[in-house]
Design a protein around this motif. Structure first.
Motif, PDB file in Angstrom:
ATOM      1  N   ALA A 238     -41.621  47.151 -84.425  1.00 29.87           N
ATOM      2  CA  ALA A 238     -42.152  46.058 -85.234  1.00 29.87           C
ATOM      3  C   ALA A 238     -43.487  46.412 -85.873  1.00 29.87           C
ATOM      4  O   ALA A 238     -43.783  45.971 -87.001  1.00 29.87           O
ATOM      5  CB  ALA A 238     -42.296  44.804 -84.381  1.00 29.87           C
ATOM      6  N   ASP A 239     -44.297  47.206 -85.173  1.00 34.32           N
ATOM      7  CA  ASP A 239     -45.597  47.567 -85.740  1.00 34.32           C
ATOM      8  C   ASP A 239     -45.544  48.810 -86.616  1.00 34.32           C
ATOM      9  O   ASP A 239     -46.566  49.277 -87.136  1.00 34.32           O
ATOM     10  CB  ASP A 239     -46.642  47.750 -84.636  1.00 34.32           C
ATOM     11  N   GLY A 240     -44.355  49.379 -86.785  1.00 36.88           N
ATOM     12  CA  GLY A 240     -44.173  50.525 -87.652  1.00 36.88           C
ATOM     13  C   GLY A 240     -44.671  51.841 -87.108  1.00 36.88           C
ATOM     14  O   GLY A 240     -44.650  52.857 -87.821  1.00 36.88           O
ATOM     15  N   SER A 241     -45.074  51.873 -85.834  1.00 37.47           N
ATOM     16  CA  SER A 241     -45.686  53.077 -85.287  1.00 37.47           C
ATOM     17  C   SER A 241     -44.695  54.059 -84.684  1.00 37.47           C
ATOM     18  O   SER A 241     -45.035  55.228 -84.471  1.00 37.47           O
ATOM     19  CB  SER A 241     -46.706  52.697 -84.208  1.00 37.47           C
ATOM     20  N   ALA A 242     -43.494  53.624 -84.379  1.00 34.25           N
ATOM     21  CA  ALA A 242     -42.552  54.488 -83.663  1.00 34.25           C
ATOM     22  C   ALA A 242     -41.122  54.119 -84.008  1.00 34.25           C
ATOM     23  O   ALA A 242     -40.829  53.002 -84.458  1.00 34.25           O
ATOM     24  CB  ALA A 242     -42.776  54.366 -82.154  1.00 34.25           C
ATOM     25  N   VAL A 243     -40.244  55.082 -83.793  1.00 34.87           N
ATOM     26  CA  VAL A 243     -38.799  54.832 -83.811  1.00 34.87           C
ATOM     27  C   VAL A 243     -38.343  54.786 -82.361  1.00 34.87           C
ATOM     28  O   VAL A 243     -38.665  55.692 -81.570  1.00 34.87           O
ATOM     29  CB  VAL A 243     -38.046  55.933 -84.574  1.00 34.87           C
ATOM     30  N   THR A 244     -37.635  53.750 -81.994  1.00 30.47           N
ATOM     31  CA  THR A 244     -37.176  53.594 -80.623  1.00 30.47           C
ATOM     32  C   THR A 244     -35.653  53.542 -80.580  1.00 30.47           C
ATOM     33  O   THR A 244     -34.998  53.209 -81.579  1.00 30.47           O
ATOM     34  CB  THR A 244     -37.733  52.317 -79.976  1.00 30.47           C
ATOM     35  N   ALA A 245     -35.110  53.874 -79.418  1.00 28.93           N
ATOM     36  CA  ALA A 245     -33.665  53.792 -79.202  1.00 28.93           C
ATOM     37  C   ALA A 245     -33.408  53.466 -77.744  1.00 28.93           C
ATOM     38  O   ALA A 245     -34.118  53.953 -76.851  1.00 28.93           O
ATOM     39  CB  ALA A 245     -32.971  55.100 -79.567  1.00 28.93           C
ATOM     40  N   SER A 246     -32.424  52.639 -77.497  1.00 29.58           N
ATOM     41  CA  SER A 246     -32.021  52.321 -76.120  1.00 29.58           C
ATOM     42  C   SER A 246     -30.510  52.198 -76.059  1.00 29.58           C
ATOM     43  O   SER A 246     -29.863  51.830 -77.046  1.00 29.58           O
ATOM     44  CB  SER A 246     -32.683  51.034 -75.634  1.00 29.58           C
ATOM     45  N   MET A 247     -29.967  52.522 -74.909  1.00 36.48           N
ATOM     46  CA  MET A 247     -28.521  52.446 -74.715  1.00 36.48           C
ATOM     47  C   MET A 247     -28.246  52.041 -73.269  1.00 36.48           C
ATOM     48  O   MET A 247     -28.736  52.683 -72.326  1.00 36.48           O
ATOM     49  CB  MET A 247     -27.853  53.794 -75.009  1.00 36.48           C
ATOM     50  N   ALA A 248     -27.488  50.965 -73.081  1.00 33.09           N
ATOM     51  CA  ALA A 248     -27.044  50.562 -71.755  1.00 33.09           C
ATOM     52  C   ALA A 248     -25.735  51.276 -71.448  1.00 33.09           C
ATOM     53  O   ALA A 248     -24.799  51.252 -72.259  1.00 33.09           O
ATOM     54  CB  ALA A 248     -26.848  49.052 -71.691  1.00 33.09           C
ATOM     55  N   THR A 249     -25.672  51.934 -70.310  1.00 36.78           N
ATOM     56  CA  THR A 249     -24.496  52.738 -69.964  1.00 36.78           C
ATOM     57  C   THR A 249     -23.983  52.376 -68.582  1.00 36.78           C
ATOM     58  O   THR A 249     -24.740  51.924 -67.713  1.00 36.78           O
ATOM     59  CB  THR A 249     -24.843  54.236 -69.987  1.00 36.78           C
ATOM     60  N   ARG A 250     -22.688  52.593 -68.373  1.00 33.96           N
ATOM     61  CA  ARG A 250     -22.058  52.336 -67.081  1.00 33.96           C
ATOM     62  C   ARG A 250     -21.151  53.510 -66.742  1.00 33.96           C
ATOM     63  O   ARG A 250     -20.461  54.055 -67.617  1.00 33.96           O
ATOM     64  CB  ARG A 250     -21.225  51.051 -67.122  1.00 33.96           C
ATOM     65  N   PHE A 251     -21.145  53.893 -65.487  1.00 31.18           N
ATOM     66  CA  PHE A 251     -20.345  55.019 -65.033  1.00 31.18           C
ATOM     67  C   PHE A 251     -19.512  54.599 -63.822  1.00 31.18           C
ATOM     68  O   PHE A 251     -20.063  54.137 -62.821  1.00 31.18           O
ATOM     69  CB  PHE A 251     -21.242  56.211 -64.658  1.00 31.18           C
ATOM     70  N   ARG A 252     -18.187  54.739 -63.925  1.00 29.65           N
ATOM     71  CA  ARG A 252     -17.312  54.515 -62.767  1.00 29.65           C
ATOM     72  C   ARG A 252     -17.312  55.777 -61.914  1.00 29.65           C
ATOM     73  O   ARG A 252     -17.225  56.902 -62.430  1.00 29.65           O
ATOM     74  CB  ARG A 252     -15.897  54.183 -63.219  1.00 29.65           C
ATOM     75  N   VAL A 253     -17.381  55.573 -60.609  1.00 31.78           N
ATOM     76  CA  VAL A 253     -17.594  56.667 -59.667  1.00 31.78           C
ATOM     77  C   VAL A 253     -16.357  56.844 -58.788  1.00 31.78           C
ATOM     78  O   VAL A 253     -16.020  55.947 -58.009  1.00 31.78           O
ATOM     79  CB  VAL A 253     -18.828  56.387 -58.783  1.00 31.78           C
ATOM     80  N   PRO A 254     -15.662  57.983 -58.878  1.00 32.32           N
ATOM     81  CA  PRO A 254     -14.484  58.200 -58.036  1.00 32.32           C
ATOM     82  C   PRO A 254     -14.881  58.537 -56.605  1.00 32.32           C
ATOM     83  O   PRO A 254     -16.057  58.807 -56.307  1.00 32.32           O
ATOM     84  CB  PRO A 254     -13.794  59.384 -58.707  1.00 32.32           C
ATOM     85  N   ALA A 255     -13.895  58.547 -55.724  1.00 31.69           N
ATOM     86  CA  ALA A 255     -14.163  58.807 -54.312  1.00 31.69           C
ATOM     87  C   ALA A 255     -14.693  60.210 -54.065  1.00 31.69           C
ATOM     88  O   ALA A 255     -15.337  60.468 -53.042  1.00 31.69           O
ATOM     89  CB  ALA A 255     -12.897  58.572 -53.493  1.00 31.69           C
ATOM     90  N   SER A 256     -14.453  61.134 -54.991  1.00 31.01           N
ATOM     91  CA  SER A 256     -14.947  62.502 -54.851  1.00 31.01           C
ATOM     92  C   SER A 256     -16.424  62.634 -55.207  1.00 31.01           C
ATOM     93  O   SER A 256     -17.024  63.700 -55.012  1.00 31.01           O
ATOM     94  CB  SER A 256     -14.139  63.446 -55.745  1.00 31.01           C
ATOM     95  N   GLU A 257     -17.028  61.561 -55.741  1.00 30.38           N
ATOM     96  CA  GLU A 257     -18.431  61.564 -56.138  1.00 30.38           C
ATOM     97  C   GLU A 257     -19.167  60.430 -55.424  1.00 30.38           C
ATOM     98  O   GLU A 257     -18.572  59.633 -54.708  1.00 30.38           O
ATOM     99  CB  GLU A 257     -18.555  61.384 -57.656  1.00 30.38           C
ATOM    100  N   THR A 258     -20.469  60.383 -55.643  1.00 30.64           N
ATOM    101  CA  THR A 258     -21.301  59.282 -55.175  1.00 30.64           C
ATOM    102  C   THR A 258     -22.135  58.790 -56.349  1.00 30.64           C
ATOM    103  O   THR A 258     -22.289  59.499 -57.357  1.00 30.64           O
ATOM    104  CB  THR A 258     -22.255  59.725 -54.054  1.00 30.64           C
ATOM    105  N   PRO A 259     -22.698  57.588 -56.258  1.00 27.66           N
ATOM    106  CA  PRO A 259     -23.610  57.176 -57.331  1.00 27.66           C
ATOM    107  C   PRO A 259     -24.743  58.175 -57.557  1.00 27.66           C
ATOM    108  O   PRO A 259     -25.117  58.439 -58.704  1.00 27.66           O
ATOM    109  CB  PRO A 259     -24.127  55.823 -56.830  1.00 27.66           C
ATOM    110  N   ASP A 260     -25.260  58.761 -56.485  1.00 28.78           N
ATOM    111  CA  ASP A 260     -26.342  59.739 -56.633  1.00 28.78           C
ATOM    112  C   ASP A 260     -25.883  60.982 -57.394  1.00 28.78           C
ATOM    113  O   ASP A 260     -26.625  61.515 -58.238  1.00 28.78           O
ATOM    114  CB  ASP A 260     -26.881  60.152 -55.265  1.00 28.78           C
ATOM    115  N   SER A 261     -24.681  61.460 -57.106  1.00 28.68           N
ATOM    116  CA  SER A 261     -24.218  62.666 -57.797  1.00 28.68           C
ATOM    117  C   SER A 261     -23.968  62.392 -59.276  1.00 28.68           C
ATOM    118  O   SER A 261     -24.202  63.262 -60.125  1.00 28.68           O
ATOM    119  CB  SER A 261     -22.953  63.220 -57.130  1.00 28.68           C
ATOM    120  N   VAL A 262     -23.507  61.192 -59.599  1.00 24.05           N
ATOM    121  CA  VAL A 262     -23.309  60.848 -61.012  1.00 24.05           C
ATOM    122  C   VAL A 262     -24.650  60.695 -61.711  1.00 24.05           C
ATOM    123  O   VAL A 262     -24.828  61.144 -62.860  1.00 24.05           O
ATOM    124  CB  VAL A 262     -22.456  59.575 -61.135  1.00 24.05           C
ATOM    125  N   ARG A 263     -25.622  60.080 -61.052  1.00 29.01           N
ATOM    126  CA  ARG A 263     -26.966  60.000 -61.633  1.00 29.01           C
ATOM    127  C   ARG A 263     -27.496  61.400 -61.953  1.00 29.01           C
ATOM    128  O   ARG A 263     -28.077  61.632 -63.024  1.00 29.01           O
ATOM    129  CB  ARG A 263     -27.915  59.289 -60.674  1.00 29.01           C
TER     130      ARG A 263
END
Length: 368
Positions: A238-263
């Motif tokens: 809004a102040d013209g000083s920067a270009v910003t970007a954001s993205m909300a993401t979701r990851f399904r985790v199989p039994a062979s992985e953990t949330p930590d390993s996907v992170r």
């Protein structure tokens, strides 16, 4: 406690078919909008069902409807639904579903008001413990509160649509993260990558890394990681000083992985920006052996069905219960899961009745 009595809901086509306590409860609940965060009206009707039948019941600080009983088995399903208007009505017959009798249409009839109502009836019939939890479709706040607020039961049957002849043994987990990047504003003719470029390049690397991790497995299958971009935003600040970007993401985790390993996999793809990680739910795969699945299989056979086992690619509160309590947990409930969240969500009442019978028979074995 004070709870409001069920309303005399008028449902087109329902004359003469709401002839059991379970069907009546289901018909009382489905017309009540109950998207996540707005479950109180449906919760009040559910509580009234137990109070009218002499069961102790209360609504806890999270909004869960709790009717304690025999903790040999805890029956639990979620009160909330996804948003959406599916006009509530009863139609006779449904060729696609192979149903000859009455079919109840409405948001939540399958996911998961049908399983919820079936479990409530079985809990009253057998004295089993019951909880209707809130927030399952968003942050699982009801289940998270429950596992901190009560001791572990001996077993858990979690209510989600599996079809009356099937038992769900496994779900993938889930972890979500919010990517954010910012770069100084500059003239559009300059060649340097801005925050939006960084975000899109990062997501391409993430998708490639997920594909590599999955190998030759079928995309979206139970044994794979699934990466989903839920939302994206970006542009000049809004102040013209920067270009910003954001993205909300979701990851399904199989039994062979953990949330930590996907992170870790996702973080390795960063070369600009950062990911703020949110809450996660681990994957869960139950054994088909043991007294709990055996009781459900026997009950299905006694009701004239042929039991099968399922592994679903989504995520459920069952994962949290199994992880926190370390007790046998399986998922069961009436309804075709292909209709979850769908604009044509509907449930044959005969299937609902069979699921009530299966749950009642199984709980009678488990609480004996």
């Amino acid at each position: 406690m004070t709870v409001s009595a069920p309303l005399d809901t008028e449902i087109p086509g329902a004359d003469g078919v709401l002839d059991t306590p379970g069907r009546r409860l289901l018909a009382d609940l489905v017309p009540v909008p109950s998207p996540s965060g707005e479950e109180s009206a449906a919760g009040s009707r559910l509580a009234a069902f137990f109070e009218d039948r002499g069961r102790e019941v209360w609504v806890d600080d999270a909004g869960n409807v709790r009717a304690p009983g025999d903790d040999s088995v805890l029956l639990t399903s979620h009160v909330d639904t996804v948003p959406g208007d599916v006009p509530v009505r009863v139609e006779q017959g449904d060729e696609e579903l192979g149903a000859a009798g009455p079919v109840l249409w409405g948001r939540g009839s399958v996911d998961a008001t049908g399983p919820l109502a079936a479990m409530a009836v079985a809990a009253v019939e057998t004295g089993a413990s019951f909880v209707g939890v809130v927030g399952e479709e968003t942050d699982s706040r009801g289940a998270r509160y429950l596992i901190e607020d009560r001791e572990a039961p001996e077993t858990v049957i979690n209510g989600e649509p599996s079809g009356w002849e099937a038992i769900t043994l496994g779900y993938r987990g889930i972890v979500g993260g919010e990517y954010a990047a910012s770069t100084p504003a500059g003239h559009g003719a300059r060649p340097e990558a801005n925050a939006i470029d960084h975000a899109t390049a990062w997501w391409e690397r993430v998708r490639a890394a997920v594909d590599d991790a999955n190998g030759q497995a079928e995309p979206g299958g139970f044994d794979t990681i699934t990466a989903t971009a839920a939302s994206v935003d970006g542009g000049l600040a809004a102040d013209g000083s920067a270009v910003t970007a954001s993205m909300a993401t979701r990851f399904r985790v199989p039994a062979s992985e953990t949330p930590d390993s996907v992170r870790a996999l996702v973080d390795d793809c960063l070369d600009a920006g950062e990911v703020a990680w949110g809450q996660s739910i681990p994957p869960h795969v139950a054994s088909p052996r043991g007294v709990l699945p055996a009781a459900l299989r026997k009950a299905i056979r006694d009701a004239g069905g042929e039991p099968t086992h399922l592994h679903k690619t989504g995520t459920a509160d069952a994962n949290l219960y199994a992880d926190a309590w370390d007790v046998p947990v399986v998922t069961y409930g009436p309804g075709d899961a292909e209709l979850d969240h769908a604009p044509d969500e509907r449930l044959p009442l005969a299937e609902f009745d069979r699921a009530v019978t299966v749950l009642t028979t199984a709980c009678a074995q488990l609480t004996d």
